[in-house]
Enzyme design. Structure first.
Site, PDB file in Angstrom:
ATOM      1  N   GLY A  67      54.700 -54.039  21.210  1.00 16.82           N
ATOM      2  CA  GLY A  67      55.708 -54.144  22.241  1.00 16.82           C
ATOM      3  C   GLY A  67      55.684 -55.437  23.015  1.00 16.82           C
ATOM      4  O   GLY A  67      56.681 -55.806  23.611  1.00 16.82           O
TER       5      GLY A  67
ATOM      6  N   GLY B 295      54.356 -58.516  21.713  1.00 18.71           N
ATOM      7  CA  GLY B 295      54.182 -59.725  20.940  1.00 18.71           C
ATOM      8  C   GLY B 295      54.000 -59.449  19.478  1.00 18.71           C
ATOM      9  O   GLY B 295      54.147 -58.323  19.002  1.00 18.71           O
TER      10      GLY B 295
ATOM     11  N   THR C 127      51.873 -61.170  15.735  1.00 25.05           N
ATOM     12  CA  THR C 127      50.895 -62.079  15.158  1.00 25.05           C
ATOM     13  C   THR C 127      51.324 -62.422  13.744  1.00 25.05           C
ATOM     14  O   THR C 127      51.646 -61.528  12.951  1.00 25.05           O
ATOM     15  CB  THR C 127      49.495 -61.453  15.134  1.00 25.05           C
TER      16      THR C 127
ATOM     17  N   LYS D  75      49.930 -66.471  17.396  1.00 22.24           N
ATOM     18  CA  LYS D  75      50.138 -65.263  18.201  1.00 22.24           C
ATOM     19  C   LYS D  75      51.260 -65.520  19.204  1.00 22.24           C
ATOM     20  O   LYS D  75      51.198 -66.447  20.001  1.00 22.24           O
ATOM     21  CB  LYS D  75      48.852 -64.883  18.930  1.00 22.24           C
TER      22      LYS D  75
ATOM     23  N   ASP E 229      35.547 -55.403  24.415  1.00 17.56           N
ATOM     24  CA  ASP E 229      36.066 -54.562  23.327  1.00 17.56           C
ATOM     25  C   ASP E 229      35.294 -54.833  22.037  1.00 17.56           C
ATOM     26  O   ASP E 229      35.886 -55.061  20.976  1.00 17.56           O
ATOM     27  CB  ASP E 229      37.560 -54.819  23.113  1.00 17.56           C
TER      28      ASP E 229
END
Length: 756
Positions: free
Chosen positions: A503, A505, A507, A524, A623
């Site tokens: 939603g 962007g 890649t 990106k 992460d």
């Protein structure tokens, strides 16, 4: 709703990609220059690490060579040389030489040997057993009948250019000996009266009565070898005995830079035999005169007669003087005998002479070790670890030099050791300074991000009628774009296919058509939530600060580098290099077999090193999971990706004023404090520990149950692991952050202790 939009916008920018995009497109490689109008990254520390080491090592080498040229290091280097000589193992006895020594008992018994008849009696006795050569190392300048009635062509007497007892005087040769049978006894000693060099040939001083060119030791060797038809020669003014050349030392040979008392002439380093006094067979004068010895010890031997009594003044220090056997000064007859033995054995036995590097090669040797010191400092980064590793390396230098001295090679020890140390300190200081600067830059970008996000929050909460511009969708037809030469991003990046989209962007894989071969890179696309001017101005500041942070993080070879960042048609783009690889997910259970303990240890060491790098710059990844760790196909290294989800730490004193962050993470790998919106450095360590546990147990983190009392994960019953590694993993995944490792470096040291 407004808060959710703000959080989503922040995630889109700070994670560097949408949260639902594929993670396998993040890889890294060397930085590439970009000359287009976009914000390309023109330089990067990883590609310039060698410049730092090169410049620092050159500076340290010049400094050490300068100190060496001034003679400041010579004393240390000569001491190191002496210690190397002492440590050499003993050699076999030289059976060609017999030492007839005059002891205290001999002097008392024969009235200090001043009686001419006693000397002649000794010479007749020795001559009767048919020696090859006799060397008389006893001054007889006033004896007119020395060796009277005895064949004198194989007897060598001594004289001296200068008397060691009375400075300024000389000792003439015996009156009835010709110069062809007389050699000078003079030495060239270093500071402290230490004899390391042999003076073989010397022009006599003007009007000197000791008018001979050859030293006593050299003349003995010449006469001994002449019996085997081996003659002396001087091709190119270099002294030769047979086929063996004896190049003369100069003021810069070996570690000699400014030798003391340099008398010129032809000099060589003395390759002493061990044991120093007993390198040849010994008998006393009394034993010879009373026939209490084996006559075969003399027949066809080189016999050297000299005084070794303790009370004689003509003694010197040698490289062995600090050893137990050489604790006292040694009689000069032993030194002359050692030199004679060296010359003869070099010709007949190929026993090596002491050799050394030429001046240019010594400089290269020193510089090489300086480069090693720089590389160690770049790798170690920590003073204590650098000290340990440098100590081990210097020990290796000493071992190499010792092995070479066993082969008669004198290679500098002190200068390369100092160059290594100075370079290591210089590189460590520089990298520490650079790290501090980078941390300041990152903290500055944090402040800019906070300010930008606050402004975005304000804008999103405004209800003054600002109409959101409909979001432009990602490039709709990749096939059309990739085949159209007119559709380029920043006039250089030609999109070939979509890797992932969401939603906020998209890649892409793209070709950089401005580089030779049009290599593949990752582009990106990040699309802001609104398109009005005020909103885009703030978003642009947030984007620029994030890009600068990614650029700094990309200085590690296990973190994606940022090639370029630019804005086009009110959308923002980040360009990174693409390297094919597989996510760690493909290596871990249930897809693969359980990993061995050694494999897990190696994985932890590799990943903790990159964590130490980012944590040192006050960055939290937030992460870490198998999908965000790529195994590079080219060199098999592990690459940590998806650094858009970082949360940048403030110093502890400002912790209370930190901007609350969105809870980003993955179930099972994310610790409780991170889900509460307060990640710490130890949060990344927790995630990495859970990956290691998954590797050992074959269970996904959410399949493991916590202990009901303390909340810690219970996993040991599912794994076969050593107690030491299990304890480390337990500490990495403690429920309470305060009980975990405080830094990745601390955990790395414990892991290395397991593998060591």
């Amino acid at each position: 709703m407004i808060r959710k939009l703000l959080n989503n916008f922040r995630i889109a920018f700070l994670r560097n990609q949408p949260s639902n995009l594929s993670q396998r497109d993040d890889t890294l490689a060397p930085q590439v220059a970009d000359n287009t109008h976009d914000n390309s990254i023109q330089d990067s520390t990883p590609t310039n690490w060698w410049r730092t080491i090169l410049v620092t090592s050159l500076g340290a080498t010049v400094l050490v060579l300068g100190a060496r040229e001034l003679g400041w290091l010579q004393r240390w280097e000569l001491r190191a040389y002496d210690q190397m000589m002492i440590l050499r193992p003993p050699e076999p006895v030289d059976k060609r030489i017999l030492l007839v020594t005059v002891t205290e008992e001999d002097l008392q018994r024969y009235n200090n040997l001043v009686d001419d008849e006693t000397i002649n009696q000794l010479l007749r006795k020795i001559q009767s057993y048919e020696p090859r050569v006799i060397g008389l190392h006893i001054e007889r300048p006033q004896q007119t009948n020395l060796a009277a009635g005895i064949k004198k062509d194989n007897i060598v007497a001594v004289c001296a250019f200068r008397d060691d007892i009375q400075a300024g005087t000389e000792i003439p040769p015996p009156l009835n000996f010709n110069l062809g049978n007389t050699g000078f006894r003079d030495f060239v000693s270093d500071r402290g009266n230490v004899v390391r060099r042999a003076l073989l040939i010397q022009e006599p001083y003007p009007d000197s009565k000791c008018n001979t060119n050859f030293s006593f030791a050299n003349l003995l060797a010449i006469k001994y070898l002449r019996k085997q038809n081996i003659e002396i020669d001087f091709p190119n003014k270099i002294f030769h005995l047979g086929d063996v050349s004896f190049p003369s030392l100069n003021s810069k040979s070996g570690s000699y830079v400014k030798s003391d008392q340099d008398s010129g002439g032809s000099q060589i380093l003395i390759n002493y035999r061990k044991p120093l006094r007993n390198f040849a067979q010994n008998v006393t004068v009394t034993e010879v005169l009373t026939d209490k010895f084996n006559p075969d010890l003399i027949r066809d031997r080189l016999v050297i007669v000299g005084i070794v009594a303790r009370n004689i003044p003509n003694k010197f220090l040698t490289p062995y003087s600090d050893s137990e056997e050489g604790s006292r000064m040694i009689s000069s007859v032993f030194i002359h005998a050692q030199i004679t033995s060296q010359l003869i054995s070099a010709v007949l036995d190929n026993r090596p002479l002491i050799w050394y590097f030429p001046e240019w090669l010594e400089a290269a040797w020193i510089w090489g070790w300086s480069l090693v010191g720089g590389a160690l400092a770049w790798k170690a980064r920590r003073p204590v670890f650098l000290l340990i590793v440098s100590g081990i390396t210097v020990a290796g230098l000493v071992v190499i030099c010792y092995l070479l001295i066993l082969q008669a090679g004198w290679i500098p020890i002190v200068p390369p050791g100092l160059a290594l140390f100075y370079t290591a300190i210089g590189v460590l200081g520089y990298t520490s300074y650079q790290t501090q600067l980078q941390t300041k830059v990152i903290l500055l970008q944090v402040e800019k991000q906070k300010e930008a996000i606050e402004q975005l929050n304000t804008l999103l909460n405004e209800t003054t009628g600002i109409q959101d511009t409909p979001r432009i969708q990602p490039l709709a037809s990749v096939a059309a774009v990739s085949t159209s030469s007119s559709t380029l991003l920043s006039n250089r990046y030609k999109v070939t296919r979509v890797l992932a989209q969401g939603g906020f962007g998209c890649t892409y894989l793209a070709k950089d058509i401005q580089r030779p071969g049009s290599p593949t890179c990752v582009v990106k696309q990040l699309m802001p939530a609104r398109r009005d001017t005020r909103f885009l101005q703030v978003a642009r500041r947030l984007f620029d600060s994030e890009a600068e942070i990614l650029e700094l993080l990309g200085q590690h070879n296990q973190i994606p580098e940022l090639y370029a960042f630019f804005e086009q048609e009110r959308e923002f783009y980040l360009v990174q290099q693409f390297i094919p690889g597989q996510p760690l997910t493909d290596e871990l259970p249930p897809h693969k077999d359980i990993k061995s303990e050694s494999e897990v240890i190696n994985m932890l060491k590799e990943l903790l090193e990159v964590l130490a790098f980012i944590h040192q710059r006050q960055v939290i990844h937030r992460d870490i999971k198998p999908a965000n760790i790529i195994r590079c196909n080219q060199d098999n290294r592990l690459v940590l990706i998806d650094f858009g989800a970082v949360k940048l730490m403030q110093p502890q004193s400002k912790e209370q004023t930190e901007l609350a962050t969105v809870a980003i993470g993955t179930r099972g790998y994310t610790p409780p404090e991170q889900f509460a919106g307060h990640p710490r450095l130890s949060s990344d360590i927790y995630a990495l520990g859970m990956i290691a546990i998954q590797s050992l147990t074959g269970l996904l983190p959410h399949e493991l149950q916590p202990n009901p009392d303390d909340g810690n994960v219970e996993w040991r019953e599912w794994a076969q692991v050593s107690e030491k590694l299990a304890a480390i993993l337990d500490k990495m995944v403690r429920y309470h952050a305060s009980e975990r490792y405080k830094s990745a470096l601390e955990a790395l040291e414990d892991i290395k202790s397991v593998s060591g």
